[in-house]
Design a protein around this motif. Structure first.
Motif, PDB file in Angstrom:
ATOM      1  N   LYS A 405       0.851  -1.194   0.000  1.00 54.95           N
ATOM      2  CA  LYS A 405       0.000   0.000   0.000  1.00 54.95           C
ATOM      3  C   LYS A 405       0.886   1.244   0.000  1.00 54.95           C
ATOM      4  O   LYS A 405       2.073   1.174   0.304  1.00 54.95           O
ATOM      5  N   PHE A 409      -1.425   4.886   3.829  1.00 57.74           N
ATOM      6  CA  PHE A 409      -2.458   3.911   4.174  1.00 57.74           C
ATOM      7  C   PHE A 409      -1.957   2.950   5.258  1.00 57.74           C
ATOM      8  O   PHE A 409      -2.712   2.566   6.160  1.00 57.74           O
ATOM      9  N   ASP A 439      -7.970  11.176  -0.670  1.00 60.00           N
ATOM     10  CA  ASP A 439      -7.595   9.759  -0.684  1.00 60.00           C
ATOM     11  C   ASP A 439      -7.466   9.199   0.727  1.00 60.00           C
ATOM     12  O   ASP A 439      -7.927   8.086   1.016  1.00 60.00           O
ATOM     13  N   GLU A 440      -6.813   9.970   1.615  1.00 56.77           N
ATOM     14  CA  GLU A 440      -6.654   9.505   2.989  1.00 56.77           C
ATOM     15  C   GLU A 440      -8.006   9.406   3.694  1.00 56.77           C
ATOM     16  O   GLU A 440      -8.261   8.457   4.442  1.00 56.77           O
ATOM     17  N   TYR A 443      -9.872   6.354   2.412  1.00 53.66           N
ATOM     18  CA  TYR A 443      -9.323   5.119   2.974  1.00 53.66           C
ATOM     19  C   TYR A 443      -9.664   5.008   4.467  1.00 53.66           C
ATOM     20  O   TYR A 443     -10.037   3.925   4.941  1.00 53.66           O
ATOM     21  N   LYS A 446     -12.999   3.591   5.200  1.00 56.52           N
ATOM     22  CA  LYS A 446     -13.131   2.138   5.080  1.00 56.52           C
ATOM     23  C   LYS A 446     -12.716   1.419   6.360  1.00 56.52           C
ATOM     24  O   LYS A 446     -13.235   0.345   6.668  1.00 56.52           O
TER      25      LYS A 446
END
Length: 635
Positions: A405, A409, A439-440, A443, A446
């Motif tokens: 990754k 991440f 993006d962070e 992620y 999730k």
């Protein structure tokens, strides 16, 4: 009955075809910042003129959705506007072949969009570019907005229709649309439903994605506090800080903890929190006002394995402190602001080693902090850890515990919370806060991890940097593994912060000189150390090679927006009077990195738009503002 059902379905299918036939959607602004081609928008400006764009869910064309709200301020000096790519912007960043939509091949003859003004009579120029003009940064005019509207821009939505045949570009590589504000004044305009269409008469009645208006949620606000001595030892300063926090809705403080290390690396090495009494009294007062205190510190070199024992000892000291303190006197968390990209070797293949040990140290620290079930561990990371490298276009992927990754991440997997240093002074756009944090946050959503979005209010003064004439990249990398091995993973030398500058051919190593620093002998002594380690002041290298190195440096400095004022320099090499050569330049903190030159009202406005965009993300925990001493001076 079956025949009637079939007829209904057939009629519905024909109506649907008619509904969409005749136009190709470019952007409705309803989903995210990417348009239907995967293109992003961004501002272009030259001060004192400026422009910003926002996705406005309160103003739109049609029954629901969002529009692109553009605010522009044009003065006699400078320029400003908003551009949009008609291809996948990520392909450009990743150095991939660009894929274009050809409107002519698809029988599309017009560019269309809807526009309205806040006041009416707003005026701007529409410019376009094909691939060649995009690369040359030279869009061409398609006309003024008034050329396509009989009454000009009004406060009502109107359709602008521009014939493609009159655009002097290669339409098969149609790359960019630019809304350019060329006349002085202040403007607010709204753009919606940009598309290509087959005929002028084709009605644009785009069904949106049933956009659900976002409810802007309340979020936490944290703030860095670095200069703590006066606060810890003066109750009036504590009261001032707490009052400021209440006024600005600050819930948490990343508060520089005072400590000392004892012993040498090994079993005897330890750390203790000093001035425990003062820490306890201040934390107790802050806790009584519902303000949580995180023990703050950080140092780039700590991420390397050779230095892991230092932050580990600090975290253990906070754990031990909390054991002895009453609940109201305890730290809520530990927060480390390590910035490994400041080390010399970061701009080399050794960056992977830095990333690996950066991940490892945070796993160790999280394990220590977990000894206290009520203590949280957080770190700050720069936004670019998962973004494509500017030179290669590739994202650095790391393997840790069997998983591959981006470093960011892995870190989100490990620690309790992360502050993303999304240091930009505007919310939306291809280089804005939202884009760099997205993006962070996606992620983190999730894996259900809280994320702070860090914003900068501080501006560094202009800094002189003295550089030794550089080595080729190959020589630089080789030196880091041999003669300069002990300098590879440092960010400071003799108290000076180190800078590296890659001009595209050579890597130059230098030191920042603080303002009003007068000790020239110390400067030269430090430069001699760097020169000796990297071999750049050994005259085995021909003068012509040094000349080329300096020529490349001068060209590189002139082309780099973060530097100016290249000036060749010479310093004494040894007692024999020989000289070694280099240069100095002025390092500039780009205005886009910080809100320092903006008003408090502008800052709060950008926070509002960021909150709107991320309000549907459970991981969006709040903002982290850098830092107290500058925030309190903001007006």
């Amino acid at each position: 009955m079956k025949k009637a059902i079939f007829s209904f379905i057939f009629l519905f299918f024909i109506q649907t075809m008619l509904f969409t036939e005749g136009y190709k959607i470019i952007a409705t602004f309803d989903l995210d910042q990417n348009n239907q081609f995967g293109g992003l928008f961004n501002r272009v400006l030259s001060q004192p003129s400026y422009a910003n764009a926002y996705l406005d869910q309160d103003v739109f064309y049609g029954r629901d959705g969002r529009s692109l709200k553009i605010q522009a301020h044009k003065e006699d000096e400078g320029y400003c506007g908003i551009w949009m790519h008609l291809f996948r912007t990520k392909d450009l960043l990743e150095k991939k072949k660009l894929k274009f939509y050809d409107p002519i091949r698809d029988n599309k003859k017009y560019l269309s969009f809807f526009v309205k003004g806040q006041k009416g009579k707003e005026i701007f120029e529409i410019k376009v570019a094909d691939k060649k003009r995009l690369e040359a940064e030279d869009p061409i005019s398609a006309g003024m907005v008034n050329d396509f509207l009989k009454k000009g821009v009004t406060t009502q939505w109107q359709e602008v229709i521009i014939p493609l045949a009159e655009m002097n570009i290669d339409l098969s590589t149609f790359s960019l649309i630019l809304f350019d504000f060329i006349e002085t004044g202040d403007y607010t305009v709204y753009i919606d439903n940009i598309c290509f269409k087959t005929s002028r008469e084709q009605e644009i009645n785009i069904k949106t994605s049933n956009y659900k208006k976002k409810k802007i949620k309340d979020v936490k606000r944290a703030m860095w506090v670095w200069l703590v001595n006066e606060i810890l030892f003066h109750k009036d300063k504590q009261d001032e800080l707490i009052a400021f926090c209440k006024n600005k809705n600050i819930d948490e403080l990343f508060f520089q903890v005072l400590y000392r290390f004892t012993g040498k690396k090994g079993k005897d090495f330890s750390c203790e929190i000093i001035n425990e009494k003062e820490h306890k009294e201040f934390i107790k007062k802050a806790t009584s006002h519902n303000i949580k205190i995180h023990a703050l510190d950080g140092y780039p070199d700590w991420v390397m394995r050779e230095r892991h024992h230092e932050p580990m000892a600090l975290c253990q000291a906070v754990v031990e402190y909390n054991k002895k303190a009453q609940p109201a006197e305890r730290f809520y968390g530990v927060h480390l602001d390590n910035e490994p990209y400041l080390m010399i070797a970061f701009k080399s293949p050794l960056k992977r080693k830095i990333y690996q040990e950066y991940i490892e140290v945070n796993a160790k620290l999280q394990k220590i902090v977990d000894q206290d079930p009520n203590l949280v561990f957080g770190i700050d990371i720069p936004f670019f850890l998962e973004e494509p490298d500017e030179k290669s276009g590739k994202t650095e992927l790391m393997k840790y515990r069997g998983r591959i990754k981006p470093t960011s991440f892995h870190l989100l997997d490990i620690v309790d919370n992360v502050g993303i240093m999304a240091y930009r002074d505007f919310a939306y756009g291809a280089d804005g806060v939202i884009y760099h944090a997205a993006d962070e946050i996606d992620y983190a959503d999730k894996i259900n991890k809280p994320v702070y979005i860090g914003l900068e209010l501080f501006k560094y003064p202009l800094i002189s940097v003295y550089f030794i004439a550089g080595l080729s990249r190959k020589e630089f990398y080789q030196a880091l593994k041999t003669s300069a091995k002990d300098y590879a993973f440092i960010s400071r030398l003799d108290g000076f912060r180190i800078q590296t500058f890659d001009d595209g051919h050579n890597v130059h190593i230098g030191i920042e000189i603080p303002q009003d620093f007068k000790d020239q002998e110390k400067i030269e002594q430090t430069l001699r150390k760097i020169g000796k380690r990297f071999g750049v002041n050994e005259y085995k290298r021909a003068d012509k090679k040094i000349e080329r190195s300096l020529e490349n440096a001068e060209f590189g400095i002139s082309a780099d927006v973060e530097y100016k004022n290249f000036e060749p320099m010479e310093w004494s090499y040894n007692d024999s009077g020989e000289k070694y050569r280099g240069f100095k330049a002025i390092l500039i903190m780009l205005p886009k990195i910080t809100f320092a030159e903006e008003s408090l009202s502008y800052f709060e406005n950008e926070l509002k738009w960021i909150r709107q965009e991320f309000s549907d993300k459970r991981s969006f925990y709040g903002f982290a503002i850098h830092y107290y001493d500058v925030y309190k001076r903001m007006k």
